[in-house]
Design an enzyme around this catalytic site. Structure first.
Site, PDB file in Angstrom:
ATOM      1  N   LYS B 118       0.851  -1.181  -0.026  1.00 31.86           N
ATOM      2  CA  LYS B 118      -0.014   0.099   0.043  1.00 31.86           C
ATOM      3  C   LYS B 118       0.874   1.262  -0.078  1.00 31.86           C
ATOM      4  CE  LYS B 118      -3.886   2.019   2.675  1.00 31.86           C
ATOM      5  NZ  LYS B 118      -4.928   1.594   3.767  1.00 31.86           N
ATOM      6  N   SER B 193      -9.682   1.837   2.882  1.00 27.91           N
ATOM      7  CA  SER B 193      -8.756   2.478   1.881  1.00 27.91           C
ATOM      8  C   SER B 193      -7.868   1.724   1.390  1.00 27.91           C
ATOM      9  CB  SER B 193      -7.933   3.609   2.876  1.00 27.91           C
ATOM     10  OG  SER B 193      -7.083   2.880   3.802  1.00 27.91           O
ATOM     11  N   SER B 217      -9.732  -0.496   7.355  1.00 25.28           N
ATOM     12  CA  SER B 217      -9.319  -0.239   5.916  1.00 25.28           C
ATOM     13  C   SER B 217      -8.433  -1.519   5.215  1.00 25.28           C
ATOM     14  CB  SER B 217      -8.189   0.928   5.720  1.00 25.28           C
ATOM     15  OG  SER B 217      -8.950   1.840   5.941  1.00 25.28           O
TER      16      SER B 217
END
Lengths: 549, 527
Positions: B118, B193, B217
């Site tokens: 990420k 996210s 997330s």
């Protein structure tokens, strides 16, 4: 603030080299570091003001007015801790190093970097808390104090807000005799841990500023006093005592010129007899104890004058700057209400938990502190003048104590240190740690004189050699054959020789010019290379000069 | 419902299977039978890659090629990555592994495993933007501890995945750079996210990926994309190198296509880190030795395991399809021997407001460092305050600005007690109620999200609706507990149906130890 500068830093964060401005500063600093010996406020070299402001007449009236008012003074002191590494990362900090050479992702506030507490910081805070007679918080924590400034990389300062590590202490001190002397006790409100910010270096023409983050993240202890001080000298002595305490504890070099000890002073005045406080004014930029003293006295006069002229509404809550050159305070910024720092607990750091065992172990390891030392010296029978001289500087006190523990006489040791040794240090611009004479040898020297092995005069002579070159008293006495001649026969022989070589002077002496005894004594002393026992010499000389008449 | 299951269109359009040999490399397709229960070791791609490499069935270069080709084919449609590693460098690393194997040298347990990271997790050799324009082009000088540990074990970083800016969002639409699509239906969001990390595993662009989970997330996108997502206990994994959103809630989490893979990944990145004062010093048990194979399974392998279904999570406001998938999963757990009961957590609904106050407050502070002074995009200005204002006004997206504003407000003098302090008190209550529920139950289960993936743009202008979608997950962050999300069924939607995830919550630091169920994958379905 132009963007060019920040760009420079952004592109070459590790390669920013010093500007001319900085190297010049380095030169200055080098000098100030040399003269960083502990001094009391009063001993400090008085820097004569470049511009003379207060005229004598005005000063007199102001003094008169000032007597009607009482000043209330509180001090916030920031002490930079001399830990090997910064508070939350492993960068070392050395004063005066090239800008941005002691930085890492953590103290630069790079994305993803986290603080990890240096445990020495806690140890030093506990030491200071105990030394200032504070109550320690066994459970304290860190908080974030938030504001934007280019020298603050994270946009917040890690500090302690509602639970400082130490609270409610006091400090004892003795005012110098020149200022009337006397013992004082001033309250300490709190001691808390925080990190220092970086430094902005402004360009000469004000076009841009540069950021040096070397200092960012260096551990500080903030010490907040109670508003217990009433005069400039009290405030200066309070700061000087804090400096002594941190130096005795070994937690900071306490150097004001380097910014290792920074004092912000709050001053307000009120008519004598009034119980509520007046409006307080904060003074910054105080780089020495004497500037603390003078800035406060100036500020008290300024406020008193405004009061007496019915203009007390002109005393507003503001931050004023002490201008050393002009010897006055000037407005730096007016406070526009209270700033909101939006403190909240620092989630990146666990709580600080002190166990009673840990506190005890630190407590047991504390050295003798200045106040205890002064009281001990006082009990030994030394005068307050001597006590202050010897205890003010930790190194001098250590030297004195070591001399005593080698068996030296208290008063004699004090006299030697405060007299000949201090004079030598002053001439040579050395600290007591730089001199070659060890406390053991000083004790030996004192003993040798006391026992009559050498004369006082010879003692003084070899002292300078010992101070400059070192060596032992015994060695020097032997090497130079300096042992005092106390044999009457030997002295008598020398006297006979001098008398026989100076028949004219003998005649004059016997003719009534008895002052010539000094001449004969000098000649004999010279012949003995200064080793003849002066008392014995004079006694025998007198006998011989008069005996044959 | 199960009869409708087919592989996502993407996977059949870009089959990977042809490039690999033997059964050792499981990239699943419709050819594989759908079974209700699978077992950790059998399903692990990491273990099968290792097996293939060490048995010389497959070279790391071949394997890498197959992933890179697939990535190249699929990426224009899904947009998982903000940065894809230079293929030559990736292949070079694979070659090094092959060379080592050839020389019979030891290779790390993650050798040849392609991992996506990420983009709010720092990587030294590639950009790390956090999905924010303010950090466009920013390259950190260090690897996050989790990344470093993966690299040390032989993993190959294939790229940086898209996310909602700084982790703030539930759809990945709040990225400053691109919108990621859900591989199961390109018109839908992958969740967020960590949408890029979830979608990249779902589309088989990489073997496993790292995400971050502050309020769900990792888990919500895992549910939306039909992959396994693991949120560790707070403190289990070092946060060093994770761009802070809400420091007291943030954890780095794992995505994989099997429970075992997320477990192996977690094991690799767990443990104390001297660079993170909040990382736990607890020992990390060797979880891989507890793997169970299908052949060694008893008929009721979870006999006696106490499972609590959180009543509040299957109440009103939850899609009926999601509800029935969860109920089906619960029934299945009972068949495996679990003792199922409903538990009530009365404080559950308080989690959402408390979470948004605390997370916003911390983020308002954590994002202060993005001031344009030292790094990142800087507005040009001659005046300091303008420099700050313009850099931040242009650098941050609207969702981030909203949270900074909310957090600044909540921490302001006069409001602190009413908001921040109260939210902290709520957090304590929530933590206690979870503790109590987990004293009586070995694990708690709930849906991972109230619905399956929704359409791109559907909730973009309705932040409250989007925030409400976090109701299932935020409590777990507030309590600091570990939770696993794994696919448990489908609801109608898209061409082939949309996956639904089951959330399994364990006691703190129990990822590996007590509850085999959590990581041993007794309960997995092929997707």
């Amino acid at each position: 603030m132009a963007s060019t500068l920040f760009r420079t830093i952004q592109i070459h964060p590790f390669l920013l080299y010093p500007t001319a401005l900085f190297s010049r500063r380095n030169g200055v600093l080098y000098c100030t570091m040399k003269s960083s010996q502990t001094q009391t406020a009063t001993q400090e070299k008085q820097q004569p003001p470049k511009v003379k402001v207060p005229q004598h007449a005005l000063k007199k009236t102001v003094d008169k007015i000032t007597r009607d008012y009482e000043a209330i003074i509180g001090i916030e002191t920031h002490v930079q801790l001399s830990t090997l590494t910064k508070a939350f990362c492993s960068c070392p900090y050395n004063y005066g190093s090239q800008p941005n050479t002691s930085i890492c992702p953590i103290c630069m506030g790079l994305p993803g970097a986290l603080p990890v507490l240096n445990s020495k910081v806690i140890e030093f805070a506990v030491k200071l808390g105990l030394a200032l007679n504070c109550k320690l918080s066994l459970n304290s924590k860190f908080d974030r104090k938030q504001y934007f400034y280019p020298d603050l990389p994270k946009g917040y300062q890690i500090s302690q807000f509602d639970i400082p590590i130490a609270t409610g202490g006091y400090v004892d001190l003795d005012l110098p005799l020149e200022f009337g002397g006397g013992h004082r006790k001033f309250g300490i409100t709190r001691v808390h841990i925080e990190e220092d910010a970086g430094k902005l270096l402004h360009s000469g023409n004000g076009d841009y500023s540069q950021v040096d983050l070397n200092r960012a993240g260096v551990p500080l202890l903030e010490i907040v006093s109670e508003p217990d001080m009433r005069t400039g000298i009290e405030a200066a002595e309070y700061a000087a005592e804090l400096q002594r305490v941190v130096r005795y504890l070994g937690i900071s070099n306490g150097n004001m010129q380097e910014g290792s000890l920074r004092c912000d002073v709050n001053v307000s005045i009120r008519p004598v007899g009034q119980s509520e406080f007046g409006t307080k004014v904060e003074i910054k930029n105080l780089n020495s104890f004497s500037s603390i003293n003078r800035a406060i006295d100036f500020e008290i006069s300024r406020q008193a004058l405004l009061h007496s002229q019915g203009q007390s509404d002109q005393i507003v809550q503001e931050t004023r700057l002490w201008e050393e050159g002009a010897q006055k305070t000037v407005t730096m910024r007016k406070k526009e209400g209270l700033s909101d720092y939006r403190y909240f607990p620092e989630p990146d750091l666990p709580e600080v938990i002190l166990t009673p065992e840990y506190v005890d172990s630190i407590s047991n390891s504390l050295p003798e502190l200045p106040e205890a030392k002064r009281r001990r010296y006082e009990k030994m029978g030394l005068s307050m003048q001597d006590v202050l001289f010897l205890a003010n500087d930790m190194n001098v006190a250590e030297y004195f104590d070591a001399t005593l523990s080698s068996g030296a006489d208290i008063k004699l040791a004090a006299n030697w240190i405060m007299g000949d040794i201090a004079a030598y240090m002053k001439n040579e611009k050395l600290s007591i740690n730089d001199i070659k004479l060890t406390p053991q040898e000083l004790a030996e020297l004192i003993a040798s004189i006391k026992s009559g092995t050498i004369s006082g005069k010879i003692g003084k002579e070899i002292l300078s050699e010992l101070l400059a070159k070192g060596g032992t008293v015994k060695g020097l006495i032997e090497e130079k054959d300096l042992i005092q001649i106390a044999d009457p026969v030997e002295i008598g022989k020398m006297i006979d020789k001098v008398i026989s070589e100076n028949p004219k002077q003998l005649e004059q002496y016997r003719g009534g010019k008895t002052k010539l005894q000094g001449f004969f004594a000098g000649q004999v002393m010279k012949l003995s290379k200064g080793k003849a026992n002066p008392g014995l010499l004079n006694k025998i000389l007198l006998e011989k000069l008069n005996g044959q008449s | 419902m199960l009869s409708t299951i087919q592989p996502p269109r993407y996977l059949s359009r870009f089959p990977l299977r042809g490039r690999t040999k033997s059964r050792s490399f499981h990239i699943l397709s419709s050819a594989q039978p759908v079974t209700k229960t699978c077992f950790a070791a059998d399903k692990s791609q990491i273990l099968s890659i290792r097996d293939s490499l060490l048995n010389r069935h497959l070279s790391a270069v071949e394997l890498t090629h197959s992933y890179l080709d697939r990535l190249k084919q699929t990426e224009p449609h899904i947009n998982c990555f903000l940065h894809v590693s230079d293929p030559d460098k990736v292949l070079k690393q694979a070659q090094d592994i092959d060379d080592k194997i050839k020389r019979n040298e030891e290779v790390g347990p993650l050798a040849g495993v392609l991992v996506a990271i990420k983009d709010n997790i720092c990587t030294a050799d590639m950009p790390s933007t956090g999905g924010s324009y303010i950090l466009e082009g920013y390259r950190p000088p260090f690897d996050a501890t989790a990344v470093k540990r993966l690299k040390d074990l032989g993993a190959i970083v294939v790229g940086k995945t898209n996310l909602d800016e700084f982790g703030m969002g539930s759809t990945t639409e709040a990225s400053a750079f691109k919108v990621t699509a859900n591989p199961w239906d390109l018109s839908r969001v992958p969740g967020g996210s960590s949408g890029g990390s979830a979608a990249s595993v779902s589309a088989r662009q990489c073997v496993v990926s790292l995400g971050s989970d502050t309020g769900g997330s990792v888990r919500q996108p895992a549910s939306f994309c039909g992959v396994v997502g693991l949120k560790p206990t707070y403190g289990r994994v070092s946060r060093f190198g994770l761009m802070a959103y809400a420091s007291s809630l943030d954890v780095i989490g794992c995505f994989g296509s099997s429970v075992a893979d997320t477990g192996i990944l977690l094991h690799a990145i767990s443990g104390h880190d001297s660079l993170d004062a909040t990382s736990s010093k607890r020992e990390v048990p060797d979880f891989t030795s507890q793997f169970t194979y299908a052949s060694s399974l008893k008929s009721r392998p979870l006999e006696g395991l106490r499972v609590g279904l959180i009543r509040e999570t299957v109440d009103a406001g939850v899609d009926s399809g999601v509800k029935s998938a969860i109920e089906g999963a619960a029934a299945h757990l009972e068949q495996l021997g679990c003792v199922l009961k409903e538990v009530s957590l009365p404080s559950f609904s308080l989690g959402l407001p408390a979470y948004y106050i605390l997370a916003s407050s911390e983020s308002s502070s954590n994002l202060s460092r993005y001031d344009g002074v030292r790094y990142g995009n800087q507005a040009s200005s001659d005046e300091l305050n303008v420099l700050y204002e313009e850099s931040r006004a242009k650098g941050f997206g609207s969702e981030v600005k909203m949270r900074i504003l909310m957090g600044t407000y909540a921490l302001s003098a006069g409001y602190y007690d009413a908001y921040y302090k109260r939210a902290q008190q709520v957090r304590t209550i929530i933590r206690k109620s979870f503790k109590a529920a987990l004293d009586e139950n070995d694990i708690l289960i709930s849906p991972a999200a109230p619905s399956a993936a929704y359409k791109i743009g559907e909730k973009k202008n309705d932040p409250l609706a989007m925030y409400a979608g976090d109701i299932m997950t935020v409590n777990v962050n507030l309590a600091g507990l570990p939770a696993l999300v794994l696919p448990c069924g489908f609801v109608e939607g898209g061409a082939v149906g949309l996956p639904v995830g089951l959330q399994i919550i364990g006691a703190a630091f129990d990822e590996f130890a007590k509850h085999k169920c959590l990581l041993n994958g007794f309960f997995e379905r092929n997707l």
